[in-house]
Motif scaffolding. Structure first.
Motif, PDB file in Angstrom:
ATOM      1  N   HIS A 102       5.981 -10.195   4.276  1.00  0.00           N
ATOM      2  CA  HIS A 102       6.058 -11.004   5.322  1.00  0.00           C
ATOM      3  C   HIS A 102       5.817 -10.278   6.531  1.00  0.00           C
ATOM      4  O   HIS A 102       4.786 -10.550   7.231  1.00  0.00           O
ATOM      5  CB  HIS A 102       7.716 -11.473   5.389  1.00  0.00           C
ATOM      6  CG  HIS A 102       7.877 -11.865   6.693  1.00  0.00           C
ATOM      7  ND1 HIS A 102       7.418 -13.144   7.223  1.00  0.00           N
ATOM      8  CD2 HIS A 102       8.715 -11.302   7.775  1.00  0.00           C
ATOM      9  CE1 HIS A 102       7.759 -13.250   8.530  1.00  0.00           C
ATOM     10  NE2 HIS A 102       8.626 -12.229   8.727  1.00  0.00           N
ATOM     11  N   GLU A 103       6.202  -8.804   6.423  1.00  0.00           N
ATOM     12  CA  GLU A 103       5.792  -8.046   7.687  1.00  0.00           C
ATOM     13  C   GLU A 103       4.501  -7.728   7.644  1.00  0.00           C
ATOM     14  O   GLU A 103       3.998  -7.768   9.001  1.00  0.00           O
ATOM     15  CB  GLU A 103       6.788  -6.673   7.544  1.00  0.00           C
ATOM     16  CG  GLU A 103       8.417  -6.937   7.597  1.00  0.00           C
ATOM     17  CD  GLU A 103       8.986  -5.452   7.470  1.00  0.00           C
ATOM     18  OE1 GLU A 103       8.140  -4.480   7.531  1.00  0.00           O
ATOM     19  OE2 GLU A 103      10.173  -5.451   7.111  1.00  0.00           O
ATOM     20  N   THR A 104       3.893  -7.608   6.376  1.00  0.00           N
ATOM     21  CA  THR A 104       2.479  -7.306   6.668  1.00  0.00           C
ATOM     22  C   THR A 104       1.509  -8.572   7.331  1.00  0.00           C
ATOM     23  O   THR A 104       0.590  -8.288   8.217  1.00  0.00           O
ATOM     24  CB  THR A 104       1.922  -7.247   5.428  1.00  0.00           C
ATOM     25  OG1 THR A 104       2.619  -6.379   4.624  1.00  0.00           O
ATOM     26  CG2 THR A 104       0.409  -7.150   5.137  1.00  0.00           C
ATOM     27  N   PHE A 105       2.094  -9.723   6.999  1.00  0.00           N
ATOM     28  CA  PHE A 105       1.332 -10.980   7.861  1.00  0.00           C
ATOM     29  C   PHE A 105       2.279 -11.297   9.132  1.00  0.00           C
ATOM     30  O   PHE A 105       1.474 -12.099  10.129  1.00  0.00           O
ATOM     31  CB  PHE A 105       1.629 -12.143   6.713  1.00  0.00           C
ATOM     32  CG  PHE A 105       0.594 -12.069   5.802  1.00  0.00           C
ATOM     33  CD1 PHE A 105      -0.715 -12.863   6.007  1.00  0.00           C
ATOM     34  CD2 PHE A 105       0.925 -11.540   4.501  1.00  0.00           C
ATOM     35  CE1 PHE A 105      -1.423 -12.511   5.078  1.00  0.00           C
ATOM     36  CE2 PHE A 105       0.076 -11.255   3.493  1.00  0.00           C
ATOM     37  CZ  PHE A 105      -1.403 -11.876   3.641  1.00  0.00           C
ATOM     38  N   ASP A 106       2.934 -10.690   9.582  1.00  0.00           N
ATOM     39  CA  ASP A 106       3.790 -10.468  10.690  1.00  0.00           C
ATOM     40  C   ASP A 106       3.140  -9.517  11.911  1.00  0.00           C
ATOM     41  O   ASP A 106       3.771  -9.544  13.127  1.00  0.00           O
ATOM     42  CB  ASP A 106       5.188 -10.603  10.804  1.00  0.00           C
ATOM     43  CG  ASP A 106       5.885 -11.368  11.936  1.00  0.00           C
ATOM     44  OD1 ASP A 106       5.711 -12.209  12.332  1.00  0.00           O
ATOM     45  OD2 ASP A 106       6.735 -10.416  12.455  1.00  0.00           O
ATOM     46  N   GLY A 107       2.312  -8.886  11.558  1.00  0.00           N
ATOM     47  CA  GLY A 107       1.512  -7.966  12.219  1.00  0.00           C
ATOM     48  C   GLY A 107       1.707  -6.440  12.160  1.00  0.00           C
ATOM     49  O   GLY A 107       1.242  -5.432  12.498  1.00  0.00           O
ATOM     50  N   ARG A 108       2.677  -5.970  10.945  1.00  0.00           N
ATOM     51  CA  ARG A 108       2.804  -4.669  10.645  1.00  0.00           C
ATOM     52  C   ARG A 108       1.810  -4.169   9.620  1.00  0.00           C
ATOM     53  O   ARG A 108       1.634  -4.640   8.617  1.00  0.00           O
ATOM     54  CB  ARG A 108       4.066  -4.365   9.662  1.00  0.00           C
ATOM     55  CG  ARG A 108       4.394  -3.314   9.476  1.00  0.00           C
ATOM     56  CD  ARG A 108       5.781  -2.862   8.417  1.00  0.00           C
ATOM     57  NE  ARG A 108       6.003  -1.714   8.114  1.00  0.00           N
ATOM     58  CZ  ARG A 108       5.360  -1.245   6.851  1.00  0.00           C
ATOM     59  NH1 ARG A 108       4.622  -1.831   6.297  1.00  0.00           N
ATOM     60  NH2 ARG A 108       5.675   0.011   6.480  1.00  0.00           N
ATOM     61  N   PRO A 109       0.948  -3.285  10.353  1.00  0.00           N
ATOM     62  CA  PRO A 109      -0.039  -2.680   9.374  1.00  0.00           C
ATOM     63  C   PRO A 109       0.638  -1.794   8.091  1.00  0.00           C
ATOM     64  O   PRO A 109       1.472  -1.069   8.380  1.00  0.00           O
ATOM     65  CB  PRO A 109      -0.962  -1.599  10.295  1.00  0.00           C
ATOM     66  CG  PRO A 109      -0.548  -2.053  11.739  1.00  0.00           C
ATOM     67  CD  PRO A 109       0.960  -2.582  11.314  1.00  0.00           C
ATOM     68  N   PRO A 110       0.160  -2.157   7.152  1.00  0.00           N
ATOM     69  CA  PRO A 110       0.370  -1.272   5.896  1.00  0.00           C
ATOM     70  C   PRO A 110       0.235   0.274   6.007  1.00  0.00           C
ATOM     71  O   PRO A 110      -0.692   0.534   6.512  1.00  0.00           O
ATOM     72  CB  PRO A 110      -0.060  -1.715   4.684  1.00  0.00           C
ATOM     73  CG  PRO A 110      -0.678  -3.359   5.162  1.00  0.00           C
ATOM     74  CD  PRO A 110      -1.105  -3.079   6.549  1.00  0.00           C
ATOM     75  N   ILE A 111       1.107   0.994   5.502  1.00  0.00           N
ATOM     76  CA  ILE A 111       0.979   2.343   5.648  1.00  0.00           C
ATOM     77  C   ILE A 111       0.086   3.068   4.414  1.00  0.00           C
ATOM     78  O   ILE A 111       0.516   2.661   3.245  1.00  0.00           O
ATOM     79  CB  ILE A 111       2.371   3.249   5.842  1.00  0.00           C
ATOM     80  CG1 ILE A 111       2.992   2.783   7.009  1.00  0.00           C
ATOM     81  CG2 ILE A 111       2.042   4.692   5.789  1.00  0.00           C
ATOM     82  CD1 ILE A 111       4.532   3.174   6.948  1.00  0.00           C
ATOM     83  N   ASP A 112      -1.228   3.806   4.666  1.00  0.00           N
ATOM     84  CA  ASP A 112      -1.948   4.030   3.634  1.00  0.00           C
ATOM     85  C   ASP A 112      -1.199   5.135   2.644  1.00  0.00           C
ATOM     86  O   ASP A 112      -0.381   5.822   3.032  1.00  0.00           O
ATOM     87  CB  ASP A 112      -3.223   4.839   4.080  1.00  0.00           C
ATOM     88  CG  ASP A 112      -4.134   3.800   4.887  1.00  0.00           C
ATOM     89  OD1 ASP A 112      -4.071   2.603   4.665  1.00  0.00           O
ATOM     90  OD2 ASP A 112      -4.840   4.342   5.598  1.00  0.00           O
ATOM     91  N   SER A 113      -1.465   4.897   1.245  1.00  0.00           N
ATOM     92  CA  SER A 113      -0.850   5.891   0.386  1.00  0.00           C
ATOM     93  C   SER A 113      -1.730   7.027   0.013  1.00  0.00           C
ATOM     94  O   SER A 113      -2.779   6.877   0.245  1.00  0.00           O
ATOM     95  CB  SER A 113      -0.721   4.676  -0.930  1.00  0.00           C
ATOM     96  OG  SER A 113      -0.223   5.630  -1.896  1.00  0.00           O
ATOM     97  N   ASP A 114      -0.941   8.262  -0.042  1.00  0.00           N
ATOM     98  CA  ASP A 114      -1.574   9.302  -0.820  1.00  0.00           C
ATOM     99  C   ASP A 114      -1.675   9.234  -2.213  1.00  0.00           C
ATOM    100  O   ASP A 114      -2.100  10.148  -2.900  1.00  0.00           O
ATOM    101  CB  ASP A 114      -0.965  10.346  -0.113  1.00  0.00           C
ATOM    102  CG  ASP A 114      -0.915  10.547   1.402  1.00  0.00           C
ATOM    103  OD1 ASP A 114      -2.065  10.297   2.009  1.00  0.00           O
ATOM    104  OD2 ASP A 114      -0.043  11.343   2.041  1.00  0.00           O
ATOM    105  N   ASP A 115      -1.101   8.179  -2.790  1.00  0.00           N
ATOM    106  CA  ASP A 115      -0.913   8.217  -4.336  1.00  0.00           C
ATOM    107  C   ASP A 115      -2.362   8.001  -4.881  1.00  0.00           C
ATOM    108  O   ASP A 115      -3.074   6.926  -4.222  1.00  0.00           O
ATOM    109  CB  ASP A 115      -0.112   7.295  -4.818  1.00  0.00           C
ATOM    110  CG  ASP A 115       0.318   7.162  -6.333  1.00  0.00           C
ATOM    111  OD1 ASP A 115       0.174   8.238  -6.804  1.00  0.00           O
ATOM    112  OD2 ASP A 115       0.408   6.060  -6.620  1.00  0.00           O
TER     113      ASP A 115
END
Length: 335
Positions: A302-315
């Motif tokens: 939900h937060e992703t579609f509410d405007g929060r950019p996902p945090i890139d993974s180092d994995d």
């Protein structure tokens, strides 16, 4: 996001110790209370006819009668009660709503997510199994195809278990592309790389069985280098995500290592893929059996579609995953 929800889904009673229980939906709703921009919609349930479009008529009649007679153990894992059939119709109707809304142009903060139970992706044409009675995402896909709202539908299944039911229903069809990333060897034991469809459906099933312990980097490598280019070439009008959250590193019944942020990253990838295909995008709940991790997973999508950019993974993906991706690219001629 806009969430489809129906109280009838709480009336599917599996007993006190069953992992697929009404508390799953209650936990999701509780977690979403603290989020901005949440909207709920209560669409109509599916009809028996819509269910019978992807399930055998005799099975539909038998499972409906079984539930209405009080239910019980359909098999050792799949438990019904007198409220199960209404819940199953409600859950399938929620998936239909998500598909219809996506095709009508709902996007961004209005992206639809169907919060139904029982889940559906293990239900095959003529049988219930794996906690599933009606294949919700299959009902949704078939409905929009039958109504002429879409010519081609893609389903991406990120549940930790392979969606054998969805695969089987569309295995010989050229109008539905099914892609799954799942834990190799886990229930129900299907979903090998060489299961790619047959007849008119040859090349429209893509399976990525990952080894136990796979994490964010492995899932993203499969999506970026195999699933996304294969789906984009298929060019669907609609992309449905069978969104199970049981690959989470703290889920009690799997051995995978996906983080909460990993689900944000996968959701972001699906948004980009839908945009690239000019396709509608909708989410349909499948599994997820740790109440906290399930709630967190839905909330982060939900937060992703509410405007929060996902945090890139180092994995990073491991060698086994890279070999799998190479095999998939060769099998689907993606090089």
């Amino acid at each position: 996001m806009r969430f489809g929800y129906n109280e009838a889904c709480l009336n599917h009673d599996t007993g006190e110790r069953h992992p697929e229980n009404p508390d799953r939906l209650r936990a999701i709703r509780e977690g979403l209370k603290r989020k901005h921009g949440v909207e709920y919609v209560d669409p109509a349930p599916a009809t028996d006819a819509a269910v019978a479009a992807v399930h055998d008529d005799d099975y539909v009649a038998e499972i409906r009668d079984f539930c209405e007679s009080g239910g019980g153990n359909w098999d050792p894992d799949t438990v019904a009660s007198d409220g199960t059939w209404d819940a199953a119709l409600a859950s399938a109707g929620l998936a239909q709503w998500a598909a219809e809304e996506a095709l009508a142009g709902a996007e961004g903060r209005e992206t639809p997510f169907a919060l139904g139970r029982p889940p559906g992706h293990h239900a095959v044409e003529e049988d219930a199994m794996g906690f599933c009675f009606v294949n919700n995402v299959a009902v949704a896909a078939q409905s929009v195809l039958d109504d002429g709202d879409a010519d081609r539908v893609a389903v991406f299944d990120w549940d930790v278990h392979h969606g054998n039911g969805t695969q089987d229903i569309f295995y010989d069809r050229g109008d539905v592309f099914y892609a799954s990333v799942h834990e190799s060897g886990l229930y129900p034991g299907t979903g090998e790389l060489d299961e790619t469809g047959e007849g008119p459906g040859e090349g429209t099933t893509l399976n990525a069985p990952l080894g136990a312990g796979a994490g964010d980097g492995d899932y993203l490598a499969v999506i970026d280098d195999a699933v996304a280019p294969a789906v984009e070439r298929f060019d669907p009008d609609l992309l449905l995500v069978s969104a199970g959250f049981d690959a989470h590193r703290h889920d009690p019944i799997s051995r995978m290592r996906v983080s909460t942020e990993g689900y944000a990253l996968m959701a972001g990838r699906m948004r980009t893929l839908a945009d690239d295909c000019d396709a509608g995008l909708g989410f349909v709940l499948e599994g997820g059996y740790g109440l906290d991790t399930l709630s967190e997973g839905v909330s982060i999508v939900h937060e992703t579609f509410d405007g929060r950019p996902p945090i890139d993974s180092d994995d990073a993906s491991d060698d086994q995953t890279r070999e799998l991706v190479d095999d998939l690219r060769a099998a689907f001629d993606l090089d």
